[in-house]
Scaffold this active site. Structure first.
Site, mmCIF file in Angstrom:
data_model
loop_
_atom_site.group_PDB
_atom_site.id
_atom_site.type_symbol
_atom_site.label_atom_id
_atom_site.label_comp_id
_atom_site.label_asym_id
_atom_site.label_seq_id
_atom_site.Cartn_x
_atom_site.Cartn_y
_atom_site.Cartn_z
ATOM 1 N N ASP A 246 -12.173 1.214 -4.760
ATOM 2 C CA ASP A 246 -12.987 1.157 -3.460
ATOM 3 C C ASP A 246 -14.295 1.314 -4.094
ATOM 4 O O ASP A 246 -14.524 1.648 -5.284
ATOM 5 C CB ASP A 246 -12.793 2.551 -2.772
ATOM 6 C CG ASP A 246 -13.394 2.474 -1.555
ATOM 7 O OD1 ASP A 246 -14.212 1.703 -1.204
ATOM 8 O OD2 ASP A 246 -13.011 3.181 -0.461
HETATM 9 C C1 BGC Z 1 -15.090 1.993 2.051
HETATM 10 C C2 BGC Z 1 -14.322 0.561 1.758
HETATM 11 C C3 BGC Z 1 -14.842 -0.684 2.175
HETATM 12 C C4 BGC Z 1 -15.927 -0.849 0.885
HETATM 13 C C5 BGC Z 1 -16.884 -1.902 0.837
HETATM 14 C C6 BGC Z 1 -16.282 1.759 0.869
HETATM 15 O O1 BGC Z 1 -17.037 2.637 1.247
HETATM 16 O O2 BGC Z 1 -14.365 2.902 1.752
HETATM 17 O O3 BGC Z 1 -13.278 0.794 3.139
HETATM 18 O O4 BGC Z 1 -14.324 -1.746 2.076
HETATM 19 O O5 BGC Z 1 -16.796 0.558 0.896
HETATM 20 O O6 BGC Z 1 -17.978 -1.849 1.779
#
Ligand code: BGC
Length: 704
Positions: A246
């Site tokens: 993530d």
């Molecule tokens: C989120 C993810 C997301 C990623 C990219 C993170 O803050 O938890 O679900 O895909 O950002 O935007």
């Protein structure tokens, strides 16, 4: 549906050899460039070898707008406005696997059409509490329903030469302290509640990528965790695909490098300083980490790229976006996701007899697409309930609108800075904050009074209230959990005042997570629940209100009366910082309420219709592994019934666990045999067949 055929993309010897060949030609710097973000949403290309960058994009409800490579600043043109799909919570409410597949294939096509390689979804985390700010992105409280819908969705996405990225692995069920909180969870709860959708994503949907979660699991960060990434995902389930962190989920160079993680992504633009960039290169050059560690990661990325036809001029699907058929899918999902909770003879409305309608409530006139965090969508369009009602009712019906409540929080309205905010939290209030509070209360009272005054006007044939939640930062939004289950913005007062003057007011809730409806549910005569249902959501709702369609959504989560009915809160372990222990084990959602004899407001699997169904003559076909039942539409309108199969627990096991379901279309008076295939039809066990977890029509034993 019979047994699912897994469409696994074969990794041929040729692909393996090509990956090895490229690997042998790559320099250390080039390899490092491939395993971490070099833009906010992409890795680095190796042009001299024809290896492109791997381009990712959020997220579950559509393909996110384009950002500058190194800043979360949108590129300001109109070409990235796209299809806004119903959220996964809406999709799950359809209980329709075909629609999950079509949503996935539509989303994959759009992702490819926008030039993406990986779409960052679906989110398959379990709804452990109604307070989770990201519940709207997730399917259900139930692992079986989640996995069944997710598997179809992922399979659909990946028919487009685009990878799904199933997230967030694992046990990521709260937003509070999301980067650090340590989830203490038993192996049994992981296996039976929190893992099944991920496991099925690997085993049944052949997902090409998986995203590690922000939180810790049993003491170690999700993106560098041995128990989840190696022991479960790689060794036990045999996942050979790419694990992506993530964004900002990596915290330690050595741990990440030595873990099964393949690509580190983050939100900062100092790309060379990512843990798996220069710091890792140094450890390799100093001999502390063997280069073979990153070779494995790069190898997996090169296999992924071949699966997606990204290398060597392979023929790759082009994709497309804003396709009319995809919009039709959105409409069909929205239609099947409308849940009729209560109807004392008010619905459906008769357009011929409703010459004048009053619509009240901000959510009637509010667009939700461009909010919620990373799931935000720059929608090509979004039909609100107010627009939908006007579209469907036509020119002979006059529709007036009153806002009724104000969702601007004091903070958002007056733009109070963080310092003043912290004072508010600390108990002290500045004079300005007191004044803002006072103004807000006054504004809300005036809006309420205006709405109630209009609703008292007897020339209106019908009053419809559309309220609920929204993507404001304290409600259904990434990065935050809701404070409680209460309806915000004094909506309870408004709804009750409306019911005082118009007892037949139709109450519609639009939200991404459960709210308490205790203050009005007994009084209301008609109650509808909708999730954020995509660009066609308002049209589908209006169709359901006017009986153009027959409501056929079912709750994929329990609607509790209050938080005490929810397992996570009953054990006092939700939304904590630092450490949260899943003491509720496998007793989550209806597994908890049933075990403890708790009656929620509306149970899991529940939803009414404008027709009635009867279940007859259940039978077992051991040979073919299913339980059958005759289902008859005994009313006078066509409809779709969701037939549910629950395994009845023995001893310490949950009272019931969803083990199968089928949605069946029946014209009025029609009867069909519905076959329910659990993953395993267990000999010597009892199964319940019902139209919800609480409405059991028959119990049947499978002979031992
Ligand atoms: C989120 C993810 C997301 C990623 C990219 C993170 O803050 O938890 O679900 O895909 O950002 O935007």
């Amino acid at each position: 549906m019979g047994k699912r055929v897994v469409r696994k993309k074969e990794v041929t010897e040729e692909m393996k050899n090509r990956a090895k060949e490229l690997l042998s030609e790559l320099t250390l710097d080039e390899k490092i460039g491939m395993i971490h973000g070099n833009e906010l949403f992409a890795t680095k290309a190796v042009e001299r070898l024809g290896i492109p960058k791997l381009v990712t994009s959020d997220g579950p409800m559509g393909v996110r707008a384009e950002f500058k490579p190194d800043r979360f600043e949108r590129i300001d043109d109109s070409s990235d406005a796209v299809t806004y799909f119903p959220s996964n919570s809406a999709l799950a409410s359809t209980w329709n696997r075909t629609l999950a597949y079509m949503t996935g294939s539509g989303l994959g096509m759009e992702a490819r059409g926008r030039g993406k390689d990986v779409i960052l979804g679906p989110g398959v985390n379990i709804k452990r509490s109604p307070l989770c700010g990201r519940n709207f992105e997730y399917f259900s409280e139930d692992p079986y329903l989640t996995k069944e819908m997710a598997v179809e969705h992922i399979t659909g996405v990946q028919t487009n030469d685009v990878a799904a990225c199933v997230k967030h692995f694992a046990a990521n069920n709260q937003e509070t302290d999301r980067l650090q909180v340590d989830t203490i969870v038993s192996r049994e709860a992981l296996d039976r509640i929190y893992y099944p959708a991920f496991k099925a994503a690997v085993r049944e949907a052949d997902t090409y990528t998986i995203m590690g979660s922000y939180n810790k699991i049993n003491g170690e960060q999700g993106c560098q965790n041995k128990e989840t990434l190696k022991d479960a995902l790689r060794d036990e389930w045999g996942f050979e695909g790419v694990i992506i962190s993530d964004w900002g989920g990596v915290h330690d160079t050595k741990k990440a490098a030595l873990s099964e993680l393949d690509i580190e992504m983050a939100c900062e633009s100092d790309f060379d300083n990512y843990y798996m960039a220069e710091p890792l290169k140094k450890l390799i050059l100093s001999g502390e980490i063997d280069e073979s560690v990153i070779d494995e990661k790069v190898y997996r990325i090169l296999i992924l790229m071949q699966k997606l036809n990204m290398l060597d001029g392979a023929e790759r699907k082009r994709g497309a976006y804003n396709d009319e058929h995809t919009r039709e899918t959105c409409l069909n999902v929205a239609r099947e996701s409308v849940i009729l909770l209560k109807n004392d003879g008010i619905l459906p409305l008769d357009a011929e007899k409703t010459g004048k309608i009053l619509v009240i409530g901000e959510n009637a006139d509010r667009k939700h697409s461009d909010g919620g965090g990373s799931a935000e969508i720059k929608a090509l369009y979004e039909i609100t309930p107010l627009t939908g009602l006007k579209m469907i009712a036509g020119g002979n019906t006059k529709i007036d609108y009153a806002r009724g409540y104000d969702s601007n929080t004091q903070k958002e309205h007056h733009n109070i800075g963080w310092q003043e905010d912290s004072l508010l939290d600390g108990g002290g209030k500045t004079a300005e904050a007191e004044k803002a509070d006072e103004d807000l209360r006054k504004r809300r009272r005036l809006l309420r009074e205006e709405a109630v005054r209009l609703a008292s006007d007897s020339t209106y044939d019908q009053v419809i209230f559309v309220g609920g939640l929204n993507h404001n930062s304290d409600l259904d939004c990434e990065g935050n959990d809701k404070r409680d289950m209460e309806l915000p913005y004094e909506q309870n007062e408004l709804i009750n005042a409306l019911l005082d003057v118009r007892p037949d007011t139709v109450i519609v809730m639009t939200a991404g997570s459960a709210v308490s409806m205790e203050q009005f549910a007994d009084r209301a005569k008609a109650l509808i629940w909708t999730y954020y249902a995509g660009m066609e959501g308002g049209r589908a709702l209006a169709e359901a209100l006017f009986g153009v369609i027959n409501p056929m959504g079912r709750l994929a989560e329990t609607l509790y009366k209050d938080l005490s009915q929810c397992s996570a809160h009953a054990v006092g372990e939700y939304g904590l910082t630092g450490r949260v222990e899943y003491k509720d084990g496998i007793y989550v959602g209806y597994r908890y309420t049933e075990q403890n004899g708790i009656k929620p407001r509306y149970p899991f699997g529940y939803g009414l219709s404008y027709t009635t169904y009867e279940y007859r003559e259940p039978y077992v076909s051991k040979e073919d592994g299913y339980i059958g039942v005759r289902v008859c539409n005994t009313g006078d309108v066509n409809g779709k019934e969701t037939v549910q199969l629950y395994l009845i627990g023995e001893g310490e096991e949950p009272v019931k666990e969803l083990a199968g379901f089928e949605k069946v279309f029946l014209i009025a008076g029609e009867e069909k045999i519905v076959k329910l295939y659990p993953d395993e039809l267990k000999a010597g066990r009892k199964y319940a067949i019902g139209s919800s977890s609480a409405d059991i029509k028959a119990v049947i034993s499978v002979n031992g």
